[in-house]
Structure formats: C-alpha cells, structure tokens
Write an enzyme that holds these catalytic residues in place. Structure first.
Site, PDB file in Angstrom:
ATOM      1  CG  PHE A 114      -2.119  -0.898   1.050  1.00 53.87           C
ATOM      2  CD1 PHE A 114      -3.097  -0.613   0.108  1.00 53.87           C
ATOM      3  CD2 PHE A 114      -2.270  -2.030   1.829  1.00 53.87           C
ATOM      4  CE1 PHE A 114      -4.196  -1.441  -0.050  1.00 53.87           C
ATOM      5  CE2 PHE A 114      -3.367  -2.876   1.678  1.00 53.87           C
ATOM      6  CZ  PHE A 114      -4.332  -2.580   0.743  1.00 53.87           C
ATOM      7  CD  GLU A 168     -12.167  -8.991   8.166  1.00 57.28           C
ATOM      8  OE1 GLU A 168     -12.854  -7.973   7.977  1.00 57.28           O
ATOM      9  OE2 GLU A 168     -11.040  -9.152   7.670  1.00 57.28           O
TER      10      GLU A 168
END
Lengths: 423, 423
Positions: B10, B167
């Site tokens: 990123f 998750e």
C-alpha cells in the site's frame, strides 16, 4: 449396480451426470484432482488471459444434491479385474462395472532430457507453471548482462504444430506484440523469437489443406517463426538441437508434440494399442471383458471411418460417455446395446485475435478469419461447465479484446509449504 | 534524484504512483512479487470466495507508459547506508533516497513448532496454501476410519481475535453452514468445530466496546467457539495445547496472533522499536538519517495521539506515502517538509453475511449488522486496484451472496516443478 468411474474429465464427468440420481446405480468417481479441467483453454491460462479457476469446475459442486454419486480424490495404483477392485493410494474400491476414463498425458517418447527440461501443458497446474516460467524469464532478462543469456531468455520454442502448439505460439506472439513491451520497456522485443517446430510438412496436419495453410499464414503474420519438417534431437535446458544440426538457444521449450494414454497398472499389455491406448470394442467394452469399459482419450476403438482409432478430442469422449450411459441403462433392462459411431462435427483452432480456422465435414466447409474466430469462441463458451465460469471467461475475453492486454501476469511462487510437499 | 522503494504494498505503490512521471525523479521499486497484494481480502481467498488474481494487481501494469519508474523482482539481502546501496539476490541498487516499505509478516514469537505446523496468512500464496489445506482436510476425512483422526481433521483452530482471526473464523463458519455439507454429504458436520482463541479478554480488542461485543455475538451466532483469555502453549501438528492444559486435537491451526516488521539487514539494532519496526521521525525519516525513510507497517512513529506507534493498517501506509510524495517534491524545491498526522477514519471488520462492525471516530459512531456490512463492501471495492479486479470481486460477492456458495474450492496442487523449486 456399483459403477466405478476413473477420471472426471469430459468422458467420466458426462457419464456420471447422465446417470446422476438414476435408481439402482451407485457411482463412485475417482480423480487425482477435485475439479474438472476444461483442457481446450489451458493455453489461455498459460498465456495469462484466463484464470485457472475460470476453466476448472469443482467436481463436488457438479453433484450437489446427488443421491448416488460419490467422489474420491486419490491416485489410482492398480486395477484388479479378477477381484473386481481398484486399489488407490488411499483406499480400495470394488465394482460391478468399471469405466476407465483416465485420459492422456504428455508423451516425451522416452527422452529424459526433454522430460526434465521442457514444459508440458496437459493439466491446469502445468498451464500455471508454464505461465510463471514465461513471465519469470523476462524478469530474469532484466538482471542479466550476458548477451547470449539474454537471447536464451527471449527465445521461446514451441514443439508440435497441432492445435495446442498453434494456439499457444499464436497467443505468445500476441503477448510479444501487445503486452510484453509495455511491461518491460527496458528490453528490446525485436530480439524475442517464437519458434514453432513441426516434424511433419505442415501445421494443423489433421485439418483440411485450406485450414492448414491459413494457420501457417496467420502464424507468420503474427511473427511466429514456423519451422516445418523440423525434428527435435535434444534439449538440455539451454539449447534445442534439431536433427539437422540447427541449434536454438532457449530457456523455455514447450512440448506439445505427443500424448499417450494414462493406462492404469493391471491392464494386460496385449490390450494396449498405439498411443498407449486400451483396445475396446464398439460398445467401449475393453476387449475380452464384460464389465470393464474404457472411454475417451484412453480408448482405442477401430471404426470403419477411423481405422486407426478416433482423434483424441473432447467430442469423442463426450459422445462415448453419452452412449455408454444409455447402454448401461439398457443393460439393466435386458435391452440390446448400441454400437458407437463417431459423429464428427468438425475441428477448429484459434491462432489469435480475429484469427481462427474451422473445418465442418457435412456440408464440407472450411473457413478462416474473424467469422471462424467468433464460432470458436461461441462454441467454447457453450462447452465450459458452469454459468459463472462461462461469464468470467467471456468477461476476460471481452476485457482482453478491448484492452489488448492479458492481465493475469502474476507469479504465485513458492506455492506449497515444504512440509506439505512431503505429505 | 534516484529514489529506491523497497516493497510494492500500500505504501510503496502509492508513493511511486504519486511520483510517476514527475520530472527529475528516477524511481526503482524492488519487490519479491510481481504484483501488489490487497491484504484485507486474503481471508476470502483462503475461504474460496475470491480468486487470488482478483486481489492481485501486476505491478508492471500499474506503470505502463511510465517514464521514470522501474520495477525489479528480487529478494532484498542487505541495506548499506554508508555506500548508499541496496544489495539483493540479483543486483545491487544505489540510491539518493531510500524508502523502506517492506511491511510486516507473521510473528510466531520464536515458537518453532508453531512456525512449522501452523498456517500463517500474510501473503496471497499463503492464503492459497491455507485454502488447499482447508479443503484437503475434508477430502482426507473421507478416507479415514479412525474417529480421533476424523475429529482432528474436522477441528479448525484460528488463533488471534483481531480482524483477521474474526473474519477468517466467520467465513469458515459460513462454509460449514452453507457449502461443506453439500460437498461432503458423507461427513457429519455437527462434529466440525471452529475455535477462535484470543489471549485478551475480548475479540476485536482494538475496536469500540460495542463493536467488540457485536463481533462476539455474531461469531457465536455463526457457531464459532470463541475462547477468550485463551493462551496457546504449543502445537505439534496434531494437538493444540493451551496454557491452562486444555487439549484441542486439530490438523489445521491458523495463526493470526502476531506480526512483526520485515526489517532488512543493515539497519542498526538501536533503530528497532516494538513490533520489530524502524523508528522514524514525524517526516518518516529513519531516526538520525537524512536520506532513508520508512513508511507503513514497518515504520514506528510516535505521535501525540498514538504514543506507541500507529496501528499497522493500510490507511496509515497510504497517508504516509501521500505525505512523503509531497515532502519529496517540496524537498527539491527547498520548501519545508510537513510532519505526519494520522487521520483515523475508523475501523471495521466483517464477520459474515450481513454481519459487520464499523467504528467511526468523528462523529463518534458505532454500528453493526447489514448496514455496516454494506459499508465494508463498498469501501473495500473502492480500495481495490484495477477496474477489472473491482468488477470480478463484486461479481464473485454477488454470486456468493445469491447462491450461498464460495465456489472456488479448487486444490491446485504440486504447483511447482521440482527443478524450479531449486532455482
């Protein structure tokens, strides 16, 4: 009736689907993989145009809600036709009827060097390995200062001028033309050579004269160096040597010049015919047996129009599976079985954007170019299993067509954990 | 100005894109992989909901037509800040300015057993390995007659109650609920257990009380056995032992309980802060240096509101990269650099279908459920690089939502050729 099917390819899968939820038939499919592979598009996985998952369909998903189909992932070790069972690396499975649908794999004709260094493309995983190697070579080319080594990395040799070799070299030529120079502006792509070696006198020799000629024209238009009557002598990982003494330095040789049937151990050698296939009668019974069948690429059946056996293509496997399903149902009702006749609907191959060749036998038609390419795409889309896969293949094609970009140039390296490999 | 960026995550990717085609700046990005990885969705690759390619973007494609960005695939071996160069397994690269953006990887805290047997999930390839193992265990379960072994194959242990662990265990619970019983009708899924072990007193401890509580409720609703205050002692590949003596037999332990910065060799130990991060000042200069920066997960910066460093999440990396790009451009114009201040826009995590939690700091808001889940999806879709990836992720989500089926249950085994692995 305990039916055991070896292989979830075009033949095995079709057979199981046709007999799915038929009362009184208990089916087990054994395959090495947990998915069905759509072989005709391996070359697009290898050239980063499609995802491996786009052309793979989970076998278990094909039989959700099935009451009579069981799937087992295992490697077949041996067939015992006396005790009527198949021994795998996991369990043994007994059968009343056995269907051998194990397909074919790459034939290196005993050349150990080739087997070690050349890349085959007869499975999804092999197509991915080829993709990684293809891209990695250009990454490596950026790190080399040696001109010979650079040339070796930029020469790609495809061996075999059948549909696979033609489609693959055409697709690589399009990568060279449209994508690779953008990815690697530092490299001089006028130095990149794609060789297609064919031992016979023409490419797509099994197709019509016209399609064969067209394929050659298209390949040359795309910049592929086609060498006909070129016999490969050896490949040591660095150089390809041809029988006539020609030397081609190359780090990537793709072998698409021969296949052989995957005969499981336990089949009597007297039953093996050319191409390492199993001799079957007109009902796909393995010769001399009344409870073992072979269908598809592994089956060798002599038909009047096909005295040397059928072409090893999906339509033969699918038609044999369809008939066998009918015959098995008839068998249980004591009806007479129907002999197989191959309905040859033609052949086709694609070379590149807007470039394909199609032969239709009845009415005898040969055409090439854009229209052939549309037909090729439409038919392949229809044949792919699963609405989602179909949609994704179509979307990828549309994207690639509009952008001139095969965008899946991803190297997923070091795929397996060390302790997994030994499992 | 020769700018060398280590890592295309990123931070590194954002920086290079902001400086793309800026005159006078010559950029080289070095990465192990040839693609950018969208880490927030690794867990969906692992649970067969997304393709690895859907969340991977070829780095070279991001810089087509770039005049000043060069990309090299290589492993970083050492930084030499004296001679101002970075030594890799391929070449050496000199720099005027160096940006370390090498991110973080799994921290097993020195436990060799864990490192050998537990599955991490900090790269696309690791997510794929996890997917294969997850499915392979059920295939293996069909072959076992041993009740203990069967239970071991059907127990999955996720360690770490942060976003990744939450998750992942939620997604596995949904596979158990919707898909696995259809794939394996022979297995009794009431015996399948998903454990989520968290050392602290609650899940999503970094989020608000409300979101933390919601995540626990959602996980329990999905059938995940959440164990808080559970400290893992050891895992030998067969059994998990907790500090309190509890034994959980399991063949699949997923380790999401710690990360550490990937510090390249050549960084002085005095510069290393907690979490194996590199101490930087408010301008992301590595402390005491005037030509080396560190950004993102690898950077340890103390800010008033974040006295122990920033959270290791994508927004920090992106904001630091954005500011650094500005500062580097200012630097060349002799302007004064601006210090970093993290603009925390909140945190979120998804647990399952229609179940997510979102915290927004300004205005202070916490919400959960369907609306949070929509926000989570929308934001992730926006952040994924590439229109095609975005479209494919969206289509996969839509498909999974409508069909209750994560359909990429494919085991692409034996991924690498033997001679490749040794290369």
């Amino acid at each position: 009736m305990k039916l055991l099917i070896l292989g979830g390819g075009f033949g095995g899968l079709r057979l199981a689907r046709l007999l799915n939820n038929k009362p009184g038939i208990d089916i087990t499919i054994i395959d090495r993989f947990n998915y069905h592979q759509f072989q005709p598009l391996f070359y697009q996985v290898a050239t980063a145009a499609l995802d491996a998952s786009n052309i793979s369909f989970p076998l278990r998903k094909a039989f959700h809600n099935s009451k009579n189909v069981r799937i087992r992932m295992a490697e077949i070790e041996r067939i015992d036709t006396v005790t009527k069972q198949v021994i795998t690396n996991e369990d043994s499975y007994s059968y009343d009827y056995l269907v051998i649908a194990t397909g074919a794999s790459t034939n290196f004709f005993g050349n150990k060097n080739l087997e070690q260094h050349a890349f085959p493309m007869k499975s999804t995983v092999e197509a991915l390995q080829l993709r990684h190697k293809l891209i990695q070579n250009f990454e490596d080319a950026l790190h080399t200062n040696d001109a010979t080594e650079l040339q070796r990395l930029m020469n790609i040799v495809v061996v075999g001028g059948g549909p696979t070799g033609v489609e693959l070299s055409g697709a690589i030529a399009e990568m060279k033309k449209y994508v690779l120079p953008k990815d690697y502006p530092e490299l001089d792509f006028s130095k990149m050579n794609i060789y297609l070696l064919e031992a016979a006198g023409k490419t797509l020799a099994a197709m019509s004269e016209q399609s064969s000629n067209n394929s050659l024209t298209y390949l040359q238009r795309l910049g592929v160096t086609v060498k006909i009557n070129a016999l490969l002598q050896d490949y040591d990982g660095e150089n390809v040597t041809l029988k006539d003494g020609t030397l081609i330095p190359s780090k990537l040789v793709i072998w698409a010049a021969g296949i052989k049937g995957n005969i499981p151990a336990g089949i009597d050698p007297s039953l093996v015919a050319r191409g390492n296939r199993i001799k079957v009668d007109a009902f796909n019974f393995v010769q001399g047996m009344n409870n073992v069948f072979a269908i598809g690429d592994i089956a060798y059946m002599e038909e009047e129009a096909f005295p040397n056996g059928h072409p090893q293509v999906a339509p033969v496997a699918i038609q044999q599976a369809t008939l066998l399903a009918k015959n098995l149902l008839h068998l249980r009702q004591g009806k007479i079985a129907q002999p197989f006749r191959y309905n040859d609907k033609g052949a086709m191959a694609t070379v590149g954007r807007n470039l394909a060749v199609v032969d239709v036998p009845k009415p005898k038609l040969h055409f090439g170019g854009f229209f052939a390419w549309l037909i090729w795409m439409g038919l392949h889309l229809m044949l792919i299993l699963g609405v989602k896969n179909r949609f994704f293949v179509f979307t990828n094609w549309l994207y690639n067509y509009v952008t001139y970009d095969q965008s899946l140039r991803l190297i997923f390296k070091e795929f397996y954990r060390k302790d997994e490999v030994n499992n």
